[in-house]
Write an enzyme that holds these catalytic residues in place. Structure first.
Site, short mmCIF file in Angstrom:
data_model
loop_
_atom_site.label_atom_id
_atom_site.label_comp_id
_atom_site.label_asym_id
_atom_site.label_seq_id
_atom_site.Cartn_x
_atom_site.Cartn_y
_atom_site.Cartn_z
N HIS A 186 -2.30 -93.09 33.18
CA HIS A 186 -0.89 -92.68 33.14
C HIS A 186 -0.49 -92.28 34.56
CE1 HIS A 186 2.45 -90.31 30.84
NE2 HIS A 186 2.89 -90.79 31.99
N GLU A 194 0.17 -96.27 30.68
CA GLU A 194 1.18 -95.45 30.01
C GLU A 194 2.22 -94.98 31.02
OE1 GLU A 194 -1.65 -93.20 26.70
OE2 GLU A 194 -1.00 -92.14 28.51
N HIS A 217 -3.92 -88.46 21.25
CA HIS A 217 -3.57 -87.09 21.65
C HIS A 217 -4.36 -86.08 20.81
CE1 HIS A 217 -0.95 -84.88 24.42
NE2 HIS A 217 -1.14 -83.87 23.59
#
Length: 240
Positions: A43, A70, A190
């Site tokens: 990310h 991401e 997550h």
């Protein structure tokens, strides 16, 4: 079978704390693959507080499994995707001031933005997944904007797991079934860890991929990286 993508952001966090190149993020990605990871996730946030843009370009040439990038779909992110052409781009709704992703997209409110961005990404030949809460309306919205997959934001499942895992997983099961019925793939991520991962996969076998970083890296401090990846692979059913 559910695939394990290792999010390597935390390797970069540790490196950036001291400067230099220890740990080497590129080597970490290669080792994760060598130890069995079936994908690498990064990310690259605008402030580069962990993965940097330079890291992403360096990883392009060495990742041999699925490369998943991401990010919030601003001009910078779209340019990275265009130049790297990863296997998958995962769109998250959080801006640069957010510590970590904390909610899924409102796919109804952001219909126009997501529709335009996803079309652009598909023109690049990249599979698109969008971060969503386990909400049927949001899943339907994901289909409407043209996503290939959803990534179920599993923070509430992880939080509720120790209290009542049956209740915690219920909305995720419904969301996953709805997604599959709509022709969408299902990812999840997550706060997944060695305690709650297997139950998630057992109850929702429709999940194509889990992206795990923080817990996996923390576990590796005690268990070693190779052993940790093997243990996560066992939890997703890769090893019987």
């Amino acid at each position: 079978m559910t695939r394990l993508s290792v999010n390597i952001n935390k390797f970069a966090t540790l490196r950036n704390a001291r400067g230099g190149n220890n740990p080497d993020v590129v080597k970490a990605a290669m080792d994760c693959e060598r130890f069995g990871a079936q994908g690498i996730t990064v990310h690259p946030r605008p402030d580069e507080r962990h993965i940097t843009t330079e890291d992403v370009y360096a990883l392009k040439d060495v990742v041999t499994t699925e490369f998943n990038i991401e990010g919030y779909p601003d001009k910078r992110f779209l340019n990275i995707i265009n130049e790297i052409r990863p296997a998958q781009a995962t769109l998250v709704p959080d801006g640069p001031d957010v510590l970590t992703s904390n909610a899924g997209w409102n796919t109804l409110k952001n219909n126009k933005l997501l529709t335009d961005v996803i079309k652009q990404l598909k023109d690049y030949g990249v599979r698109v997944s969008i971060f969503t809460d386990p909400d049927i309306a949001m899943v339907n919205g994901a289909k409407e904007v043209g996503a290939d997959r959803i990534e179920l934001y599993t923070e509430s499942y992880a939080t509720g797991y120790s209290k009542d895992k049956t209740q915690a997983i219920a909305p995720y099961k419904k969301a996953a079934i709805e997604a599959v019925n709509l022709g969408l793939g299902v990812n999840a991520g997550h706060d997944l860890d060695l305690e709650n991962l297997n139950y998630l996969i057992t109850e929702i076998p429709e999940i194509d991929e889990v992206s795990i970083g923080h817990a996996l890296i923390c576990d590796s401090l005690y268990l070693g990286l190779e052993n940790t990846i093997q243990r996560y692979l066992k939890e997703v059913g890769f090893y019987k």
